[in-house]
Structure formats: C-alpha cells, structure tokens
Design a protein around this motif. Structure first.
Motif, PDB file in Angstrom:
ATOM      1  N   ILE A 145      16.671  13.737   7.399  1.00 56.25           N
ATOM      2  CA  ILE A 145      17.552  12.747   6.779  1.00 56.25           C
ATOM      3  C   ILE A 145      18.488  12.122   7.802  1.00 56.25           C
ATOM      4  O   ILE A 145      18.671  10.906   7.854  1.00 56.25           O
ATOM      5  CB  ILE A 145      18.348  13.393   5.629  1.00 56.25           C
ATOM      6  N   PHE A 146      19.079  12.971   8.677  1.00 54.44           N
ATOM      7  CA  PHE A 146      20.044  12.471   9.643  1.00 54.44           C
ATOM      8  C   PHE A 146      19.401  12.061  10.960  1.00 54.44           C
ATOM      9  O   PHE A 146      20.037  11.390  11.772  1.00 54.44           O
ATOM     10  CB  PHE A 146      21.125  13.524   9.905  1.00 54.44           C
ATOM     11  N   GLY A 147      18.153  12.477  11.171  1.00 49.18           N
ATOM     12  CA  GLY A 147      17.482  12.105  12.415  1.00 49.18           C
ATOM     13  C   GLY A 147      18.159  12.671  13.640  1.00 49.18           C
ATOM     14  O   GLY A 147      18.241  12.015  14.680  1.00 49.18           O
ATOM     15  N   THR A 148      18.683  13.897  13.557  1.00 49.31           N
ATOM     16  CA  THR A 148      19.510  14.432  14.623  1.00 49.31           C
ATOM     17  C   THR A 148      18.790  15.352  15.585  1.00 49.31           C
ATOM     18  O   THR A 148      19.307  15.645  16.651  1.00 49.31           O
ATOM     19  CB  THR A 148      20.693  15.226  14.026  1.00 49.31           C
ATOM     20  N   ARG A 149      17.626  15.834  15.233  1.00 49.19           N
ATOM     21  CA  ARG A 149      16.963  16.812  16.093  1.00 49.19           C
ATOM     22  C   ARG A 149      15.716  16.190  16.697  1.00 49.19           C
ATOM     23  O   ARG A 149      14.900  15.620  15.990  1.00 49.19           O
ATOM     24  CB  ARG A 149      16.578  18.059  15.298  1.00 49.19           C
ATOM     25  N   PRO A 150      15.551  16.270  18.029  1.00 48.26           N
ATOM     26  CA  PRO A 150      14.355  15.691  18.646  1.00 48.26           C
ATOM     27  C   PRO A 150      13.100  16.392  18.169  1.00 48.26           C
ATOM     28  O   PRO A 150      13.134  17.588  17.846  1.00 48.26           O
ATOM     29  CB  PRO A 150      14.579  15.917  20.153  1.00 48.26           C
ATOM     30  N   PRO A 151      11.958  15.670  18.121  1.00 50.58           N
ATOM     31  CA  PRO A 151      10.730  16.246  17.570  1.00 50.58           C
ATOM     32  C   PRO A 151      10.324  17.561  18.208  1.00 50.58           C
ATOM     33  O   PRO A 151       9.867  18.473  17.544  1.00 50.58           O
ATOM     34  CB  PRO A 151       9.684  15.152  17.836  1.00 50.58           C
ATOM     35  N   GLY A 152      10.508  17.700  19.527  1.00 48.54           N
ATOM     36  CA  GLY A 152      10.064  18.900  20.207  1.00 48.54           C
ATOM     37  C   GLY A 152      10.836  20.148  19.814  1.00 48.54           C
ATOM     38  O   GLY A 152      10.386  21.262  20.081  1.00 48.54           O
ATOM     39  N   SER A 153      12.038  19.987  19.196  1.00 51.46           N
ATOM     40  CA  SER A 153      12.853  21.148  18.877  1.00 51.46           C
ATOM     41  C   SER A 153      12.603  21.671  17.474  1.00 51.46           C
ATOM     42  O   SER A 153      13.181  22.667  17.084  1.00 51.46           O
ATOM     43  CB  SER A 153      14.340  20.786  19.034  1.00 51.46           C
ATOM     44  N   ARG A 154      11.786  20.999  16.694  1.00 56.65           N
ATOM     45  CA  ARG A 154      11.514  21.472  15.343  1.00 56.65           C
ATOM     46  C   ARG A 154      10.632  22.711  15.397  1.00 56.65           C
ATOM     47  O   ARG A 154       9.677  22.780  16.173  1.00 56.65           O
ATOM     48  CB  ARG A 154      10.809  20.391  14.513  1.00 56.65           C
ATOM     49  N   GLU A 155      10.922  23.666  14.557  1.00 56.11           N
ATOM     50  CA  GLU A 155      10.089  24.859  14.488  1.00 56.11           C
ATOM     51  C   GLU A 155       8.790  24.510  13.768  1.00 56.11           C
ATOM     52  O   GLU A 155       8.799  23.934  12.682  1.00 56.11           O
ATOM     53  CB  GLU A 155      10.822  25.972  13.751  1.00 56.11           C
ATOM     54  N   LEU A 156       7.675  24.902  14.378  1.00 55.62           N
ATOM     55  CA  LEU A 156       6.366  24.602  13.814  1.00 55.62           C
ATOM     56  C   LEU A 156       5.796  25.847  13.142  1.00 55.62           C
ATOM     57  O   LEU A 156       6.078  26.968  13.551  1.00 55.62           O
ATOM     58  CB  LEU A 156       5.411  24.136  14.921  1.00 55.62           C
ATOM     59  N   TYR A 198      -2.177  18.773  11.466  1.00 53.83           N
ATOM     60  CA  TYR A 198      -0.891  18.234  11.921  1.00 53.83           C
ATOM     61  C   TYR A 198      -0.424  17.096  11.007  1.00 53.83           C
ATOM     62  O   TYR A 198       0.767  16.999  10.689  1.00 53.83           O
ATOM     63  CB  TYR A 198      -0.999  17.757  13.372  1.00 53.83           C
ATOM     64  N   LEU A 199      -1.332  16.254  10.592  1.00 53.00           N
ATOM     65  CA  LEU A 199      -0.969  15.155   9.697  1.00 53.00           C
ATOM     66  C   LEU A 199      -0.446  15.691   8.368  1.00 53.00           C
ATOM     67  O   LEU A 199       0.539  15.176   7.817  1.00 53.00           O
ATOM     68  CB  LEU A 199      -2.173  14.237   9.479  1.00 53.00           C
ATOM     69  N   GLU A 200      -1.080  16.720   7.854  1.00 46.78           N
ATOM     70  CA  GLU A 200      -0.621  17.318   6.602  1.00 46.78           C
ATOM     71  C   GLU A 200       0.751  17.976   6.780  1.00 46.78           C
ATOM     72  O   GLU A 200       1.597  17.934   5.884  1.00 46.78           O
ATOM     73  CB  GLU A 200      -1.641  18.346   6.098  1.00 46.78           C
ATOM     74  N   TYR A 201       0.965  18.574   7.951  1.00 46.92           N
ATOM     75  CA  TYR A 201       2.284  19.163   8.227  1.00 46.92           C
ATOM     76  C   TYR A 201       3.361  18.084   8.230  1.00 46.92           C
ATOM     77  O   TYR A 201       4.438  18.262   7.650  1.00 46.92           O
ATOM     78  CB  TYR A 201       2.260  19.890   9.579  1.00 46.92           C
ATOM     79  N   PHE A 202       3.078  16.952   8.872  1.00 45.77           N
ATOM     80  CA  PHE A 202       4.054  15.859   8.883  1.00 45.77           C
ATOM     81  C   PHE A 202       4.287  15.320   7.473  1.00 45.77           C
ATOM     82  O   PHE A 202       5.410  14.932   7.128  1.00 45.77           O
ATOM     83  CB  PHE A 202       3.594  14.739   9.818  1.00 45.77           C
ATOM     84  N   ALA A 203       3.253  15.285   6.663  1.00 48.02           N
ATOM     85  CA  ALA A 203       3.416  14.826   5.284  1.00 48.02           C
ATOM     86  C   ALA A 203       4.279  15.806   4.493  1.00 48.02           C
ATOM     87  O   ALA A 203       5.161  15.406   3.719  1.00 48.02           O
ATOM     88  CB  ALA A 203       2.050  14.667   4.619  1.00 48.02           C
ATOM     89  N   GLU A 204       4.057  17.097   4.686  1.00 51.77           N
ATOM     90  CA  GLU A 204       4.818  18.116   3.964  1.00 51.77           C
ATOM     91  C   GLU A 204       6.289  18.115   4.350  1.00 51.77           C
ATOM     92  O   GLU A 204       7.155  18.439   3.531  1.00 51.77           O
ATOM     93  CB  GLU A 204       4.218  19.503   4.235  1.00 51.77           C
ATOM     94  N   THR A 205       6.594  17.756   5.599  1.00 55.23           N
ATOM     95  CA  THR A 205       7.971  17.777   6.077  1.00 55.23           C
ATOM     96  C   THR A 205       8.636  16.404   6.005  1.00 55.23           C
ATOM     97  O   THR A 205       9.728  16.213   6.536  1.00 55.23           O
ATOM     98  CB  THR A 205       8.031  18.306   7.527  1.00 55.23           C
TER      99      THR A 205
END
Length: 228
Positions: A145-156, A198-205
């Motif tokens: 929502i806030f766009g505050t965390r860079p993509p690489g830092s998200r827990e996968l 990966y696409l489904e993960y992005f959709a879920e998140t």
C-alpha cells in the motif's frame, strides 16, 4: 464505480481530464470545479471517492484545498474520506513534498497522455480494492500500500528465489499490457511452471492482477498485469 471530482482552473484542461477519466473502466466523473472554494463545496455535496487536483487555482493552491478537505472530513466522522491525485505543472520539489505530507496518493506532472493518467487510476483502484478487502493488515499488505520496501527485501515463500522474483517482476513491469505464464517464461528463459509460480505469488500479494482469456475449448488462459 469510483466517483471522481476534477479540479482545474483551465476549462479546456478540466474537460480533457474529465474525458480521460470517463474512458477509464470503473471510474465516473461526478463533478468539475475551477477554483478551490468551488472544489470544497463540490466535495461536500458530491462526496467523491477521488479528487484530481491542480496546484495552481485562482483563490487558493491545491495543497490548501486538500488540507481543508481533510479538516472537513475530520469534523464529520460520518463523511467518507476522499483520495487525492495531484495533476499539475508545478515541478518544485518543495511543492511535491508538501503534496505528499498533505496526504496525496500521487503527483502527475503536466503534460501527460491518457495512458499515464489511466495507469494512476488503476493504481488508485488497486489500493482501494486492497484496503476494502483487509480486516487486519500484514506487513506485506502495508508495504504494498505504501510502496516503502524494495522488491528484493520482501520475504518470499519457500522455493522461490529473490533473483528470479526480481526478473519476473521486471518482465511484468516492462511488458505492455498483460501476459501469460508462457510469454513470461519465454521473456525470462524460464520454464512455464516456474514462471507461473512467481506470477501467482505476485497475484496473491497484490502486485499483479489476473484476468481470464476465453478461447475455444479447454480452460481459459490466465493473463497477468502488474499493479502499481
């Protein structure tokens, strides 16, 4: 439908922006204002979901309008809160900072084309939809929502690799329109199964939107588009 109030002192520009909004799926223009005072009165009467707001207005600047709008919402707890998107030629960094602190969702600099505005409207719609679905927010939800965390830092999730996630996210970002898992796999030299995960993960998140394309026989094709 997301109800939009368009605010611009130039009558022709306001008309153009209104046409752009009207051509965006899920959005409708409920009013147009050409001054700050007129905008505040229209917002009180029409209760828009989104205000497209110029900085340069004849009686007060757009940031003051937004602050007055927020103050009016605080005085009336039953009044729904309106989101604000600045659309302006003002490029001063201090003005951008003030707009952010006043509570604007985004800041679009003139001149721009219809596609640029539609992209911002889709972003607004995605944020509103995500918030409407939440009862309790996870950190992942807040980051989106806030766009505050860079993509690489998200827990996968287990089994997904950060470098591949960044690759698929870049493909989503750079691909015009939507794409299938097969198209993503071809663009990233991945297997179709891997691209689909990966696409489904992005959709879920909440970072991708899924639509179904129906063809002849068989199951419909899942198509993915990046959100935000």
């Amino acid at each position: 439908m997301t109800k939009v109030l368009v605010v611009d002192d130039d009558f022709m520009v306001a008309k153009l922006h209104s046409r752009y909004v009207s051509q965006a799926e899920g959005f409708t223009v409920v009013g147009v204002a050409h001054s700050g005072g007129e905008a505040l009165r229209a917002a009180e009467r029409l209760r828009p979901d989104l205000v497209l707001l110029d900085i340069y207005l004849p009686d007060m600047d757009g940031i003051t309008v937004l602050r007055e709008l927020r103050a009016a919402e605080e005085r009336d707890p039953d009044r729904p809160s309106a989101d604000a998107l600045f659309i302006t030629a003002a490029r001063d960094a201090a003005v951008v900072r003030s707009a952010l602190r006043a509570g604007a969702l985004h800041y679009l600099i003139k001149p721009f084309n219809q596609a640029a505005l539609h992209e911002q409207l889709r972003h607004v719609a995605a944020l509103r939809s995500r918030l409407d679905r939440l009862d309790e927010a996870r950190q992942e939800d807040v980051d989106q929502i806030f766009g505050t965390r860079p993509p690489g830092s998200r827990e996968l999730p287990k089994g997904l690799a950060p470098h591949t996630a960044e690759l698929v996210e870049r493909i989503l970002r750079e691909h015009p329109g939507d794409l299938s898992a097969s198209e993503c796999a071809a663009a990233g030299s991945l297997s179709r199964v891997s691209a689909r995960r990966y696409l489904e993960y992005f959709a879920e998140t909440g970072r991708a939107q899924v639509t179904l394309r129906y063809g002849g026989t068989g199951r419909p094709e899942r198509r993915y588009r990046r959100i935000g």
